[in-house]
Design an enzyme around this catalytic site. Structure first.
Site, mmCIF file in Angstrom:
data_model
loop_
_atom_site.group_PDB
_atom_site.id
_atom_site.type_symbol
_atom_site.label_atom_id
_atom_site.label_comp_id
_atom_site.label_asym_id
_atom_site.label_seq_id
_atom_site.Cartn_x
_atom_site.Cartn_y
_atom_site.Cartn_z
ATOM 1 N N GLU A 1 0.810 -1.220 0.000
ATOM 2 C CA GLU A 1 0.000 0.000 0.000
ATOM 3 C C GLU A 1 0.844 1.271 0.000
ATOM 4 O O GLU A 1 0.527 2.220 -0.737
ATOM 5 C CB GLU A 1 -0.989 -0.034 1.168
ATOM 6 C CG GLU A 1 -2.095 -1.067 0.953
ATOM 7 C CD GLU A 1 -3.063 -1.170 2.116
ATOM 8 O OE1 GLU A 1 -3.073 -0.260 2.973
ATOM 9 O OE2 GLU A 1 -3.823 -2.162 2.164
ATOM 10 N N ASP B 1 -6.121 -2.363 6.228
ATOM 11 C CA ASP B 1 -6.146 -1.043 5.601
ATOM 12 C C ASP B 1 -5.211 -0.128 6.384
ATOM 13 O O ASP B 1 -5.290 -0.051 7.619
ATOM 14 C CB ASP B 1 -7.556 -0.444 5.615
ATOM 15 C CG ASP B 1 -8.474 -1.085 4.585
ATOM 16 O OD1 ASP B 1 -7.961 -1.748 3.667
ATOM 17 O OD2 ASP B 1 -9.702 -0.934 4.719
ATOM 18 N N ASP C 1 -7.182 -8.971 1.179
ATOM 19 C CA ASP C 1 -6.656 -7.773 1.840
ATOM 20 C C ASP C 1 -7.477 -7.516 3.103
ATOM 21 O O ASP C 1 -8.567 -6.944 3.046
ATOM 22 C CB ASP C 1 -6.733 -6.575 0.895
ATOM 23 C CG ASP C 1 -6.121 -5.317 1.506
ATOM 24 O OD1 ASP C 1 -5.559 -5.415 2.609
ATOM 25 O OD2 ASP C 1 -6.212 -4.250 0.879
ATOM 26 N N SER D 1 1.282 -20.978 -1.380
ATOM 27 C CA SER D 1 1.031 -22.420 -1.272
ATOM 28 C C SER D 1 0.354 -22.956 -2.518
ATOM 29 O O SER D 1 -0.304 -22.214 -3.257
ATOM 30 C CB SER D 1 0.147 -22.772 -0.061
ATOM 31 O OG SER D 1 0.718 -22.323 1.134
ATOM 32 N N PRO E 1 -8.847 -0.383 -1.568
ATOM 33 C CA PRO E 1 -7.927 -0.575 -0.435
ATOM 34 C C PRO E 1 -6.487 -0.863 -0.842
ATOM 35 O O PRO E 1 -5.663 -1.142 0.019
ATOM 36 C CB PRO E 1 -8.542 -1.772 0.298
ATOM 37 C CG PRO E 1 -9.217 -2.554 -0.779
ATOM 38 C CD PRO E 1 -9.755 -1.527 -1.747
#
Length: 792
Positions: free
Chosen positions: A184, A321, A318, A246, A454
Site C-alpha cells: 500500500e 487497511d 486484503d 502455497s 484498499p
C-alpha cells in the site's frame, strides 16, 4: 616433555569428554520411561526412522499433554523464538539490533490482543482444554531438562509458556500473510508522487473519487517506506520463517486411478532450521490423526487420517487497511473521526534490551486501529498512520476452528470449522474417503464503502476508511464437489459465485494456470506418482509471456556473439532445471528490466520495497507489452528514452553482471550454480555459528512462481532461495495409510541430533518418504519407544 605431552592429552580428552557430555545432555530422549504429572494413564510414543512420534494415549488430555512434551524436546528453542518475535521480546536476548522489530510487533497490537483474548478464554471448551494440556506438557519438559544449547549461548531464562503465547503466534502467522505493509505505501506513492498513468502497468482499478488522497509530507513518505522495509526485515533478522504462499488440490474419484479422492498440498513458507512443521501421529480411542503442527499449537494445521484430510493455502485477501489520520492542529492527541475530534488512546510499554537500558515505547490507537508508525519512535513523521486489521477486529475463534477441523470427516463439519477462521485468510482444501472434495476461502471479508480501493492508503478523516460490516461466509469463494472433478488453489485471485469483489494481494496466476493445465487433462487418471511430477514441476508460462514483446528488441540489440544467448531464451520453455542456462539469463534480465525502467522514478529505497511486493510480478509483463509507458523514460537523463532503448540497456547490463559474477564462459551460468538453498538457523547469521547450525548449501531447481516454488527475491545473481514447499504431501484415499510427505530439513531442531538435517538432501532431490499410519507399518518402522507414565 613426555609428562607435559601426557598432561596436554589428558586435558584434551577431558575437554572432548565434557563437550560430548554437554551435547548429549541436550539431546531428545526417545526411549525409556519418563514420569509426567497430570497424566491419567500411561502413554506410548513410538519413534520411526525420521523421528516422527506416534502417540497412543487412552484419552484426549493425555494425548495433547504428551504431544506438548515431545514437541518441546525437539523444538523448544523454536517455540521460544517465535513467541518472542510475536510478542516483541527479541531485543532482550539478541540486543539492540532487534529493537525495531520489537517496536513493530508491539505497535501491531498482537501482544495486547493476545493478552485480552487469553483472559476471555473459556477453560472448559474442548479446544482450550487441549491447548492447556499441550502447554502443560511443554512446561513440564522445560522444567525438568537442561535448556537447549541456544538458551545457553544467548543467556535465555526459562519462562512458562501460556495461552497468550499461542494466540500471539497465531497473530504472527496472520501478520506474515499480510502484504499490505509492503504494497500500500508503494502504490500510494506511485499514484500521488508520480501520477495515475504510472499505475496502468499494475492492472489496478483506480477510483480517485472513492479515496481521498492523504496529505502526506516528505518525512511521512519516508515513514511508510521504513515501515514497509521493517515489516520484511523484522522476520529476516530473527531467522524465523515467513508464510508466503502455497499449492493445494483435490481430485475426485472419477478422475483418479484408484476411484477415490486424492489430496495434494505444499504450503510455501520461508526456509529455516528447524522447519516450521512438526509431524506427529496422534491417537486415543475414537480419534486418530497424522498432523503437521506449528510451534505452540496443539492442533494440526495440516492433517489426515483414514477418513479425511486437508491442506491450506494463503487466501491473500486484503484484511488490512492503512489509514492516514488527520491531526487536530490545536491538539496533537486528537484526530478527525466521523465528523468530530476524538482522543487517541495511549499506553506505554518497556522493551528489555540485552546489554542496554530498556526502551520505553508509547503506543497509540485511533478509532480505526493502532498507530503503526509509532514503531519508528521519535523518528516518526507528523501524520499518524493507523492500521485496521481483521485479526484485531473480529472474534476469530481460530483455536476452535482447527480443533474442529482436526475432526471434520464430512463436508458439513469441514465447512462449519472453516467458517470460524476469521483471520488470517486461508483456503481450506479438503477431501474424504467417502468421495467428497471441498474448498472454502475462510476469512471475515470486510464490507468497504462503494468506490473505496484498499490498494491505497485511506484518509481517516473520510467515511471511506470505515467498515460497514462483513460479508457472510456463504458469499465467500468456495466450491464443493465441482462438476469438473477437481479443485486447485494456488494463491491467485478467486472469483466467487456471489459476484462480490475480494480485494487482495494475490500471487501471479502462473502457478494456478500451470496446475490447472495438468489437472484439466481428462486423459490422465491421477495417482500418487503423476501427482509427484506435478508438485515438482519447475516450469512456468510467465517467462514466455514476459519475453514475447521483448525478444525482437533484444535480438536487434544483441551483438553477433550474443545471438546464441538470445536463441536460448527464444527456445526456452520456462523450465527451471539445475543445468539450464536460460533461467539464469531470464531471472537476471527480469531484475535488470525492473531496475532500468522503475529505479529512477522510485529511488533506491522505494524500488527495493517495490521488488519485494507481488504487484511487480503483475506489472512487468504489462510493462513489456506497453511501448508507450512513461516508465521507459529515464528521468536521470536529459533525453526521453523509449522501450527499445531501455530494454537494450537492461540486456547489456544483465550480461555484464553475469560475466562479472559467473565468468565469461556461459557453461558456468547453470541455474543450479547460482540458485541455491541454505536453511538458516536464527544463530546461523554469526560467523562460526553458521557452520554449527545452518544446513546447506544445495543447488536448487524450481524458481519464482513455478509449481515447485523454490523462490528467491528479485535481485541480481546469485540468488538465495528464500521460501518454498514447507512440506509436500500426497494422500490417495483409496490407501490413506500409505501417504507420502517430506520435511525440508528434519524433525528435530536440536543441533547434533540425528534428525536435525536427515531429510535435507532427500527434499532437494525431489524425493518423498512414507508417512506411517497403519499399526503394521508403525511396528515395522519403530526405531525406539518412549513410555510416559503418571507420577506416582
Amino acid at each position: 616433555m613426555k609428562s607435559l605431552l601426557k598432561i596436554l592429552i589428558i586435558i584434551v580428552v577431558i575437554i572432548c569428554a565434557a563437550g560430548a557430555w554437554y551435547i548429549n545432555s541436550k539431546q531428545p530422549q526417545r526411549s525409556g520411561e519418563v514420569s509426567l504429572a497430570n497424566l491419567q494413564a500411561s502413554v506410548s510414543v513410538r519413534y520411526d526412522e525420521r523421528g516422527v512420534p506416534h502417540i497412543q494415549a487412552q484419552n484426549e488430555s493425555d494425548m495433547y499433554r504428551t504431544l506438548g512434551y515431545v514437541h518441546a524436546q525437539d523444538r523448544l528453542f523454536q517455540m521460544e523464538m517465535v513467541r518472542r518475535l510475536a510478542r516483541g521480546e527479541l531485543a532482550a536476548i539478541l540486543g539492540p539490533k532487534l529493537i525495531d522489530s520489537d517496536r513493530l510487533f508491539r505497535s501491531l497490537g498482537i501482544r495486547s490482543y493476545a493478552d485480552a483474548y487469553a483472559a476471555k478464554m473459556d477453560p472448559n471448551t474442548p479446544a482450550n482444554k487441549a491447548l492447556m494440556a499441550y502447554l502443560d506438557g511443554i512446561n513440564q519438559y522445560q522444567n525438568t531438562h537442561p535448556a537447549p544449547i541456544e538458551f545457553d549461548i544467548l543467556g535465555i531464562t526459562k519462562r512458562p509458556f501460556t495461552p497468550k503465547d499461542s494466540v500471539s503466534v497465531a497473530g504472527y502467522m496472520a501478520y506474515s500473510f499480510a502484504a499490505a505493509f509492503r504494497t500500500e505505501p508503494v502504490l500510494t506513492y506511485i499514484r500521488d508522487q508520480l501520477g495515475s498513468e504510472y499505475l496502468d502497468v499494475f492492472d489496478l482499478a483506480w477510483h480517485p473519487e472513492g479515496v481521498v488522497a492523504p496529505n502526506l509530507a516528505a518525512n511521512d513518505w519516508q515513514d511508510l517506506n521504513r515501515l514497509a522495509q521493517l515489516s520484511q526485515q523484522a522476520v529476516t533478522d530473527s531467522g524465523l520463517a515467513l508464510f508466503e504462499g502455497s499449492n493445494a488440490w483435490a481430485v475426485s474419484g472419477n478422475r483418479t486411478a484408484s476411484g477415490k479422492p486424492l489430496l495434494a498440498g505444499d504450503p510455501h513458507i520461508g526456509f529455516a532450521v528447524p522447519s516450521v512443521w512438526y509431524e506427529a501421529h496422534l491417537s486415543y480411542p475414537g480419534f486418530e490423526l497424522y498432523g503437521h503442527h506449528q510451534a505452540l499449537s496443539a492442533t494440526a494445521s495440516l492433517g489426515h487420517n483414514l477418513d479425511f484430510g486437508w491442506s491450506i493455502t494463503m487466501f491473500q485477501n486484503d484484511d488490512i487497511d492503512l489509514i492516514a489520520e488527520k491531526l487536530n492542529p490545536d491538539n496533537a492527541n486528537q484526530v478527525w473521526y466521523q465528523g468530530k475530534w476524538v482522543e487517541l488512546q495511549s499506553r506505554s510499554e518497556q522493551i528489555a534490551v540485552k546489554g542496554a537500558d530498556p526502551v520505553t515505547l508509547t503506543l497509540r490507537r485511533s478509532p480505526h486501529g493502532p498507530i503503526i508508525n509509532d514503531a519508528l519512535g521519535k523518528h516518526a513523521g507528523k501524520t499518524p498512520i493507523a492500521m485496521w486489521w481483521a485479526f484485531l477486529e473480529t472474534e476469530n475463534p481460530i483455536l476452535d476452528a482447527f480443533y474442529q477441523l482436526n475432526r471434520a470427516d464430512t463436508l458439513a463439519k469441514a465447512r462449519a470449522a472453516s467458517e470460524k477462521i476469521h483471520a488470517p485468510g486461508l483456503n481450506i482444501v479438503w477431501a474424504n474417503a467417502s468421495g467428497d472434495i471441498g474448498w472454502w476461502a475462510a476469512a471475515k471479508l470486510p464490507l468497504r464503502p462503494d468506490g473505496v480501493n484498499p490498494n491505497f492508503i485511506l484518509d481517516g478523516s473520510s467515511y471511506e476508511a470505515d467498515k460497514l460490516g462483513f460479508v457472510p461466509f456463504t458469499a465467500n469463494p468456495q466450491e464443493e464437489n465441482p462438476a469438473r472433478g477437481y479443485i486447485v488453489s494456488a494463491n491467485y485471485q478467486p472469483v466467487p459465485d456471489s459476484g462480490i469483489e475480494v480485494p487482495g494481494y494475490y500471487n501471479l496466476p502462473a502457478r494456478g494456470i500451470r496446475l490447472n493445465q495438468g489437472l484439466a487433462d481428462n486423459s490422465v487418471k491421477w495417482n500418487i506418482q503423476n501427482s509427484q511430477a506435478l508438485q515438482l514441476d519447475s516450469g512456468s508460462g510467465y517467462a514466455q509471456r514476459l519475453l514475447k514483446p521483448l525478444l525482437p528488441i533484444i535480438k536487434a540489440a544483441a551483438s553477433a556473439d550474443e545471438q546464441e544467448l538470445v536463441l536460448l531464451l527464444s527456445n526456452w520453455n520456462g523450465d527451471h532445471q539445475l543445468e539450464g542456462i536460460a533461467p539464469t539469463i531470464f531471472n537476471q534480465l527480469v531484475y535488470q528490466l525492473a531496475y532500468e525502467a522503475m529505479g529512477d522514478e522510485m529511488g533506491e529505497s522505494f524500488f527495493n520495497t517495490l521488488i519485494n511486493t507481488r504487484v511487480v510480478d503483475f506489472a512487468l509483463p504489462r510493462l513489456a507489452a506497453e511501448a508507450n509507458s512513461p516508465w521507459w523514460d529515464n528521468r536521470d537523463t536529459s533525453v526521453i528514452e523509449d522501450r527499445t532503448e531501455t530494454v537494450a540497456i537492461a540486456w547489456q547490463a544483465s550480461l555484464k553482471h553475469l560475466r562479472s559474477t559467473l565468468g565469461t564462459d556461459t557453461a558456468n551460468w547453470q541455474w543450479g550454480k547460482t540458485h541455491t538453498l541454505t536453511h538458516g538457523h536464527p544463530l546461523g547469521q554469526q560467523d562460526l555459528l553458521d557452520k554449527m547450525f545452518n544446513v546447506g548449501q544445495f543447488a536448487a531447481p524450481g524458481g519464482h512462481e513455478t509449481p515447485n516454488n523454490l523462490s528467491h527475491k528479485m535481485g541480481p545473481t546469485p540468488w538465495k532461495v528464500a521460501y518454498g514447499p514447507s512440506t509436500r504431501r500426497l494422500i490417495d484415499f483409496a490407501d490413506p495409510s500409505h501417504s507420502l510427505g517430506i520435511n525440508p530439513v528434519g524433525q528435530s531442531g536440536v543441533a547434533f541430533d540425528q534428525h536435525y538435517q536427515d531429510q535435507a538432501q532427500t527434499y532437494i532431490n525431489g524425493q518423498y518418504i512414507k508417512q506411517h499410519f497403519s499399526e503394521a507399518d508403525i511396528a515395522a518402522n519403530t526405531v525406539s519407544t518412549l513410555k510416559l507414565i503418571p507420577v506416582k
